[in-house]
Scaffold this active site. Sequence first.
Site, PDB file in Angstrom:
ATOM      1  N   HIS A   8      -5.333   4.231   5.463  1.00  0.00           N
ATOM      2  CA  HIS A   8      -4.437   4.152   6.628  1.00  0.00           C
ATOM      3  C   HIS A   8      -3.490   2.970   6.440  1.00  0.00           C
ATOM      4  O   HIS A   8      -3.952   1.843   6.203  1.00  0.00           O
ATOM      5  CB  HIS A   8      -5.252   3.919   7.899  1.00  0.00           C
ATOM      6  CG  HIS A   8      -6.219   5.008   8.234  1.00  0.00           C
ATOM      7  ND1 HIS A   8      -5.897   6.089   9.026  1.00  0.00           N
ATOM      8  CD2 HIS A   8      -7.520   5.187   7.887  1.00  0.00           C
ATOM      9  CE1 HIS A   8      -6.955   6.881   9.163  1.00  0.00           C
ATOM     10  NE2 HIS A   8      -7.961   6.361   8.480  1.00  0.00           N
ATOM     11  N   ASN A  38      -1.678   1.016   8.449  1.00  0.00           N
ATOM     12  CA  ASN A  38      -1.860  -0.199   9.256  1.00  0.00           C
ATOM     13  C   ASN A  38      -3.253  -0.825   9.114  1.00  0.00           C
ATOM     14  O   ASN A  38      -3.473  -1.942   9.567  1.00  0.00           O
ATOM     15  CB  ASN A  38      -1.549   0.077  10.732  1.00  0.00           C
ATOM     16  CG  ASN A  38      -0.060  -0.035  11.004  1.00  0.00           C
ATOM     17  OD1 ASN A  38       0.476  -1.125  11.167  1.00  0.00           O
ATOM     18  ND2 ASN A  38       0.630   1.093  10.995  1.00  0.00           N
ATOM     19  N   PRO A  56       2.884   8.379  12.887  1.00  0.00           N
ATOM     20  CA  PRO A  56       4.255   8.102  13.344  1.00  0.00           C
ATOM     21  C   PRO A  56       4.230   7.699  14.821  1.00  0.00           C
ATOM     22  O   PRO A  56       3.556   8.348  15.623  1.00  0.00           O
ATOM     23  CB  PRO A  56       4.981   9.438  13.141  1.00  0.00           C
ATOM     24  CG  PRO A  56       4.153  10.182  12.138  1.00  0.00           C
ATOM     25  CD  PRO A  56       2.745   9.753  12.403  1.00  0.00           C
ATOM     26  N   HIS A  75     -10.791  13.572  10.210  1.00  0.00           N
ATOM     27  CA  HIS A  75     -11.909  12.642  10.370  1.00  0.00           C
ATOM     28  C   HIS A  75     -13.008  13.429  11.065  1.00  0.00           C
ATOM     29  O   HIS A  75     -12.802  13.921  12.181  1.00  0.00           O
ATOM     30  CB  HIS A  75     -11.494  11.446  11.229  1.00  0.00           C
ATOM     31  CG  HIS A  75     -10.726  10.420  10.461  1.00  0.00           C
ATOM     32  ND1 HIS A  75      -9.527  10.694   9.871  1.00  0.00           N
ATOM     33  CD2 HIS A  75     -11.018   9.129  10.172  1.00  0.00           C
ATOM     34  CE1 HIS A  75      -9.097   9.611   9.247  1.00  0.00           C
ATOM     35  NE2 HIS A  75      -9.980   8.643   9.415  1.00  0.00           N
ATOM     36  N   GLU A 118     -17.685  10.956  12.427  1.00  0.00           N
ATOM     37  CA  GLU A 118     -17.848   9.486  12.460  1.00  0.00           C
ATOM     38  C   GLU A 118     -18.810   9.102  13.576  1.00  0.00           C
ATOM     39  O   GLU A 118     -19.400   8.033  13.570  1.00  0.00           O
ATOM     40  CB  GLU A 118     -16.492   8.800  12.691  1.00  0.00           C
ATOM     41  CG  GLU A 118     -15.885   8.211  11.446  1.00  0.00           C
ATOM     42  CD  GLU A 118     -14.633   7.400  11.713  1.00  0.00           C
ATOM     43  OE1 GLU A 118     -13.721   7.908  12.407  1.00  0.00           O
ATOM     44  OE2 GLU A 118     -14.552   6.263  11.235  1.00  0.00           O
ATOM     45  N   ASP A 162     -10.323   3.560   3.131  1.00  0.00           N
ATOM     46  CA  ASP A 162     -10.126   3.682   4.575  1.00  0.00           C
ATOM     47  C   ASP A 162      -9.126   2.640   5.072  1.00  0.00           C
ATOM     48  O   ASP A 162      -7.985   2.969   5.367  1.00  0.00           O
ATOM     49  CB  ASP A 162     -11.467   3.544   5.323  1.00  0.00           C
ATOM     50  CG  ASP A 162     -11.458   4.220   6.679  1.00  0.00           C
ATOM     51  OD1 ASP A 162     -10.461   4.899   6.983  1.00  0.00           O
ATOM     52  OD2 ASP A 162     -12.447   4.088   7.423  1.00  0.00           O
ATOM     53  N   ASP A 163      -9.574   1.391   5.178  1.00  0.00           N
ATOM     54  CA  ASP A 163      -8.722   0.310   5.705  1.00  0.00           C
ATOM     55  C   ASP A 163      -9.013  -0.949   4.887  1.00  0.00           C
ATOM     56  O   ASP A 163      -9.835  -1.783   5.282  1.00  0.00           O
ATOM     57  CB  ASP A 163      -9.062   0.064   7.175  1.00  0.00           C
ATOM     58  CG  ASP A 163      -8.835   1.300   8.036  1.00  0.00           C
ATOM     59  OD1 ASP A 163      -7.672   1.680   8.226  1.00  0.00           O
ATOM     60  OD2 ASP A 163      -9.822   1.902   8.509  1.00  0.00           O
TER      61      ASP A 163
HETATM   62  C1  6MZ Z   1     -10.642   6.909  12.640  1.00  0.00           C
HETATM   63  C2  6MZ Z   1      -9.012   5.452  11.889  1.00  0.00           C
HETATM   64  C3  6MZ Z   1      -9.987   4.709  11.170  1.00  0.00           C
HETATM   65  O1  6MZ Z   1      -1.904   5.237  11.331  1.00  0.00           O
HETATM   66  O2  6MZ Z   1      -1.253   3.088  12.412  1.00  0.00           O
HETATM   67  N1  6MZ Z   1      -7.823   4.860  11.698  1.00  0.00           N
HETATM   68  N2  6MZ Z   1      -9.343   6.534  12.615  1.00  0.00           N
HETATM   69  N3  6MZ Z   1     -11.605   6.234  11.984  1.00  0.00           N
HETATM   70  C4  6MZ Z   1     -11.337   5.136  11.247  1.00  0.00           C
HETATM   71  N4  6MZ Z   1     -12.383   4.489  10.653  1.00  0.00           N
HETATM   72  C5  6MZ Z   1     -12.596   3.091  10.701  1.00  0.00           C
HETATM   73  N5  6MZ Z   1      -9.352   3.719  10.540  1.00  0.00           N
HETATM   74  C6  6MZ Z   1      -8.027   3.828  10.865  1.00  0.00           C
HETATM   75  O3  6MZ Z   1      -3.180   3.167  10.784  1.00  0.00           O
HETATM   76  C7  6MZ Z   1      -4.124   2.754  11.743  1.00  0.00           C
HETATM   77  C8  6MZ Z   1      -4.673   3.935  12.505  1.00  0.00           C
HETATM   78  O4  6MZ Z   1      -5.464   4.757  11.631  1.00  0.00           O
HETATM   79  C9  6MZ Z   1      -6.563   5.325  12.336  1.00  0.00           C
HETATM   80  C10 6MZ Z   1      -6.468   4.821  13.762  1.00  0.00           C
HETATM   81  O5  6MZ Z   1      -5.799   5.782  14.551  1.00  0.00           O
HETATM   82  C11 6MZ Z   1      -5.631   3.552  13.609  1.00  0.00           C
HETATM   83  O6  6MZ Z   1      -4.952   3.200  14.809  1.00  0.00           O
HETATM   84  P1  6MZ Z   1      -1.735   3.763  11.164  1.00  0.00           P
HETATM   85  O7  6MZ Z   1      -0.879   3.398   9.979  1.00  0.00           O
END
Ligand code: 6MZ
Length: 357
Positions: A20, A22, A104, A219, A222, A297-298
């Site tokens: 993702h 952000n 977006p 997803h 979870e 993921d992040d």
């Molecule tokens: C579900 C997730 C996530 O889209 O603003 N996001 N959604 N489960 C997860 N596991 C931890 N991690 C991230 O990136 C951030 C967005 O990605 C999703 C959430 O909607 C989060 O606000 P963007 O670039």
Amino acid sequence: MNRQDMEWCVSMPKVELHAHLNGSVRDSTLLELARVLGKKGIIAFSDVENVIMKSDRTLHEVFKLFDLIHILTTDHSTVTRITKEVIEDFASENVVYLELRTTPKRNDSIGMSKRSYMEAVMEGLKAVSSVDVDYAPAGLKTNTFNGTTRKKLYVRFLLSIDRRESTEAAMETVKLALEMRDSGVVGIDLSGNPIVGNWTTFLPALKYAREQGLCVTLHCGEVPNQEEIKAMLDFLPQRIGHACCFEEENWRKLKSLKIPVEICLTSNIRTETISSIDIHHFAELYKAKHPLVLCTDDSGVFSTSLSGEYHLASSAFGLGKTEMFQLAETAICFIFADDGVKEELRAIFEVAAGKLK
Ligand code: 6MZ
């Protein structure tokens, strides 16, 4: 595994399919942005600093953090900046194909539409200078340099629907994705806080996406909502993310349908979705030869990297270098880009195999 093994994981070519935007922002960038907003009196810097630097967060806290990150990042120039940085960070650890996903966002108060948000993302991609970036479908290759021996990274985009959104907003995202196919948008993701919203809200948009030829990843699981998990599997998405809280029947269904799973080890452990690495479902799926791919993921929020995820899988489940290389290479089968890209990626792995073995 020791430090040298980590270096080996970095040097191996890798495919990232669940990142993702952000969630992948560098801490240093978030702190810099927070300092600026702190000086303007928009936020209290020290509060934000504590939240950003905290390492263990429950799933619930992670979504509060995303709301904060979005306050820091969501103007056009910052979206451009973080996109450039995130792509360069993945390139620096030898990711050769990146499917970057982002939601977006519309924010009327700063004149941002979903489209202008994505234009800012594209500007960030085009500003990448550390590697050659291939982001467009065959025949539309751009941003490559003549006679290059430089590193090359394929980037494709997935547009995310946030579970807080309405059917109309989800449909707008799908229509935008369709309009941006020539800019490397290949699919749709459904994400956001899994306890928010109802899956059926997004179904019309997801069905439309599929009818129009976009790939879909969801997803899924979870949190333990078996009814939703079943409905999601019945939709037959091309891939799913996580697959943590499956009960017996859905687990069997997943395995018989052979839907590829995007596995995010560190994320699942940090958010306590899985209580400990030794009981992570990676082991069972891997042993059963179920299609799977390791992902971050992040990487910012969970302080990880794709190389780190391979390193973790290796130490937790005893994978050797040959197994890791195979795992990374097999991910090519599950990418949403076309067969031409798959062939080129296979060639990259073949060259790397010669060097790494
Ligand atoms: C579900 C997730 C996530 O889209 O603003 N996001 N959604 N489960 C997860 N596991 C931890 N991690 C991230 O990136 C951030 C967005 O990605 C999703 C959430 O909607 C989060 O606000 P963007 O670039």
